[in-house]
Scaffold this motif. Sequence first.
Motif, PDB file in Angstrom:
ATOM      1  N   ALA A   1     -12.116 -22.328   5.618  1.00 24.31           N
ATOM      2  CA  ALA A   1     -11.994 -21.098   4.833  1.00 24.31           C
ATOM      3  C   ALA A   1     -11.182 -21.339   3.567  1.00 24.31           C
ATOM      4  CB  ALA A   1     -11.310 -20.016   5.667  1.00 24.31           C
ATOM      5  N   GLY A   2     -11.491 -20.567   2.554  1.00 24.49           N
ATOM      6  CA  GLY A   2     -10.729 -20.593   1.316  1.00 24.49           C
ATOM      7  C   GLY A   2      -9.584 -19.596   1.379  1.00 24.49           C
ATOM      8  N   ARG A   3      -9.018 -19.358   0.225  1.00 20.73           N
ATOM      9  CA  ARG A   3      -7.870 -18.458   0.137  1.00 20.73           C
ATOM     10  C   ARG A   3      -8.278 -17.025   0.463  1.00 20.73           C
ATOM     11  NH1 ARG A   3      -3.875 -20.074  -3.019  1.00 20.73           N
ATOM     12  NH2 ARG A   3      -3.467 -17.918  -3.553  1.00 20.73           N
TER      13      ARG A   3
ATOM     14  N   HIS B   1      -3.455 -25.213   6.268  1.00 18.89           N
ATOM     15  CA  HIS B   1      -4.659 -24.801   5.531  1.00 18.89           C
ATOM     16  C   HIS B   1      -5.170 -25.993   4.733  1.00 18.89           C
ATOM     17  CE1 HIS B   1      -6.704 -22.286   2.198  1.00 18.89           C
ATOM     18  NE2 HIS B   1      -7.525 -22.466   3.202  1.00 18.89           N
TER      19      HIS B   1
ATOM     20  N   SER C   1      -7.702 -26.820   2.752  1.00 18.08           N
ATOM     21  CA  SER C   1      -8.069 -26.660   1.345  1.00 18.08           C
ATOM     22  C   SER C   1      -6.830 -26.386   0.498  1.00 18.08           C
ATOM     23  CB  SER C   1      -9.075 -25.510   1.192  1.00 18.08           C
ATOM     24  OG  SER C   1      -9.339 -25.264  -0.172  1.00 18.08           O
ATOM     25  N   GLY C   2      -5.895 -25.631   1.062  1.00 23.18           N
ATOM     26  CA  GLY C   2      -4.670 -25.323   0.336  1.00 23.18           C
ATOM     27  C   GLY C   2      -3.792 -26.546   0.146  1.00 23.18           C
TER      28      GLY C   2
ATOM     29  N   ARG D   1      -4.861 -29.652  -0.082  1.00 25.47           N
ATOM     30  CA  ARG D   1      -5.505 -30.447  -1.131  1.00 25.47           C
ATOM     31  C   ARG D   1      -5.249 -29.830  -2.507  1.00 25.47           C
ATOM     32  NH1 ARG D   1      -9.411 -31.298   3.018  1.00 25.47           N
ATOM     33  NH2 ARG D   1      -9.501 -33.545   3.420  1.00 25.47           N
ATOM     34  N   ALA D   2      -5.309 -28.508  -2.566  1.00 34.12           N
ATOM     35  CA  ALA D   2      -5.134 -27.833  -3.859  1.00 34.12           C
ATOM     36  C   ALA D   2      -3.753 -28.111  -4.444  1.00 34.12           C
ATOM     37  CB  ALA D   2      -5.351 -26.327  -3.699  1.00 34.12           C
TER      38      ALA D   2
END
Lengths: 671, 156
Positions: free
Chosen positions: A183-185, A577, A579-580, A582-583
């Motif tokens: 999931a994204g933010r 999280h 993706s978070g 990595r971001a």
Amino acid sequence: MITRRGFLGGALVVSAPLVVPGLAAAAGPAELAPTVFVRLDGRGRITATVPRPDAGQGVRTVVALLVAEELVVDLADVRVEQAPGDTARYGSQVASGSRSARQLTEPMRTAAATARCLLVAAAAARWGVPVEECEARGGSVHHRDRRLPYGALVRDAAALDPASVPVALVPPQRWRLLGKTRAGRVDARDVVTGRARYGIDTRPRGALVAVVLRPPWIGARAGSVDDAAARAVPGVVAVVPLEPDAAGQGGVAVIARSTPEALRGREALRVTWHGGTPAADSRRWLDELEAALPAPAAAPGPVAFEATYRLPLLAHAPMEPMNATAHLTATGLAVWAPVQDPGGLRTELARRTGLAEADVRVETALSGGAFGRRLDTDVVLEAVACSRAAGAPVSVQWTRDDDMRHDSYRPMSVHRLSAVVDGSGLPTWRAHAVATWPLTIAPQIPPEIIKLSGDQFRYTVPGPVDLAVLPAPIRTGFWRSVYAGHFQYAEELFLGALGQRSGVDQVDLRRRLLPPGSRLRRALDAAVERAGATPPGALRGVACHEDFGSVCAVVADRAGGRVRRVVAAVDVGQVLHPSGVRAQVEGGVMDAVSTVFGAQITVRDGRVVQSSFRDYAWLRIDRAPEVDVVLVPSDAPVGGLGELAFPPAAAALAVGSGHELTGMPLGVEIG
Amino acid sequence: MSRYRLHVNGERRVVDVPGDTPLLWALREQLGVLGPKYGCGVGACGACTSLVDGRAARPCVTAVADVAGRQVTTIEGLSADGDHPVQRAWLELDVAQCGYCQPGQIMSTVALLSRDPDPDDAAIDAALRDNVCRCGTYSRIRAAVRRAARLARGER
């Protein structure tokens, strides 16, 4: 908060969580709120209260995931609410020091797990069956083929004594979402539809807008003010002098019905200025720092290599320029602002206005970036002063020029490193002398604390770090990674230069100097493996960094005059999280590309030269490298992340740049 | 003070402002259209990027008088629920960090894809190099532009 813990049946058991007095009573509308962070209403709807601000680091998403995991529901089933400033209720609310996820993981999990265990106990009691035979999942408690939705159990669960129900956290090996979700933010859809609301979008009914004519050189104070023409501009309501310190950085505010009217009023304002340092020049500041470097430490042998690095001023330049809205009345103060520490701000505002904290309300807006800038409270103090003068709510809006030229900048520093080397060119001793400035917005931080950033050196190379702290000639503050971005950047630059001089491969050098079996050594190996062989014709830089209970190793390849690919391997403990994570690493890498290859703030004739993204040479997409983030599996506790990648990424880029290593930025005059 | 008739996101709107008022402030403060963001006021950051007659424009340096009678499309006008191909690509790749620059990045991409349905890296660079992202989401933006191009062509 947690009085007992141990492993029981594979689950981490805690009990006696923080209980909100009164909320557990059965009277009134049904609500289950075992702590201030999580509540369920009578329809079973779950709300997570996020105590710390989100400026893009993703804490709202992390909190929603933690709560969804423990309540065994989907991420979309958790509504996220931003807490107002209230440290008595929420504890520390500061988003800094890469601490938010680290410090919120346990309280959030405990709050949601407590709610789940109370719901299960209530269902078991309703059915007259043992708790162990019941299971919470998908928003219901199940027992064999029957189920009760959370909403139907909220009133019963709220009536239970939380201390009587053992609380078991979902063990990490059974996590469905944390560390696994794609999931994204949680705010992503609001962002792409334009519905996300930031501080700048907050405009209470009847609010006026203020812009401030700011000192034309550092430290200048307003003398005579001719505001006749400004007041004649249609829409202008008031012109208000702002006292430095009491009302932010000082200047003259023009208050109007709208932003363009306030800007026109500011243009018409005539002010004479005095005092300050109209001749200040940032090149001279670097010379002064270099002259103040501590004397060289006594070396245990002949010094084979010495280098001096100069680091510039840097602006935060968040995309959303500084702004704040305040409404001060005889009985209270309300503030709406994108800030990094709403709780601390509320305490400060109560002290400054003489109001009780209970009469000060601080609503935290989403921040369009922060990077440490919104720990400074200057713009909020301006808004309070303007509201006091106007007798109305006032939104103070900084222009980009204001934002760039009146920041609390990252301090300059000068580093001199020297080394004794062995026959193979490896350092056996190194000394690091540093001269820098304190953070003027945080005068409570003494040199001994600044010097701790020098102790983060993890290589098996002994030697002293000596620090000189000079008075800062310009406002300074926290900038992502803070002093680690000075000290450890310089250390890695020096190691890289030493390797280049000795002809030792950058990876071999670090492998031989890092403790075997250390997390950093594993991260370095992971980064090197992912990076593969250096592409033909490419230059490669390598650097490592440990901070906040996390480690990061970076391999950067440069070819054809630009950075092509950056591999960053991170061990950040348990990943929440993906993706978070990595971001945040990608962001640190892009900051590094920006600052190593051009962006700096310079001061000439008392004035910051840069005024927008035209001349503050921040990275654009056309020079942005591909970034490959490797998540090194780890059982370590949740580590800090937001400020982890910048120092090693910057050093790896610099070492692999082909430029002479002069400090930052490379290839141009520094300062 | 003059009265200007604007077409914003398919609706007729009227603003009473001096003609040289930047469109951005008319949108934000007169019409309550808050998606276009103030980032610099001098056309140097792209946070306010919107479409005027289908082409990317910078409302912070565009006078209200110059867009009277023309079609203004802001991020809010792309779709009701974020199902425009560019928005879907941005969601799939979880592009945003703080998100403040993203309405501008998205609108620049919409304008790019409308004239170049299959942009190469050089075309992406040219179209987006004046949209600053301070959080550093550039590598995801690049991937999302490519993804949006495929979605717009009906590919999976």
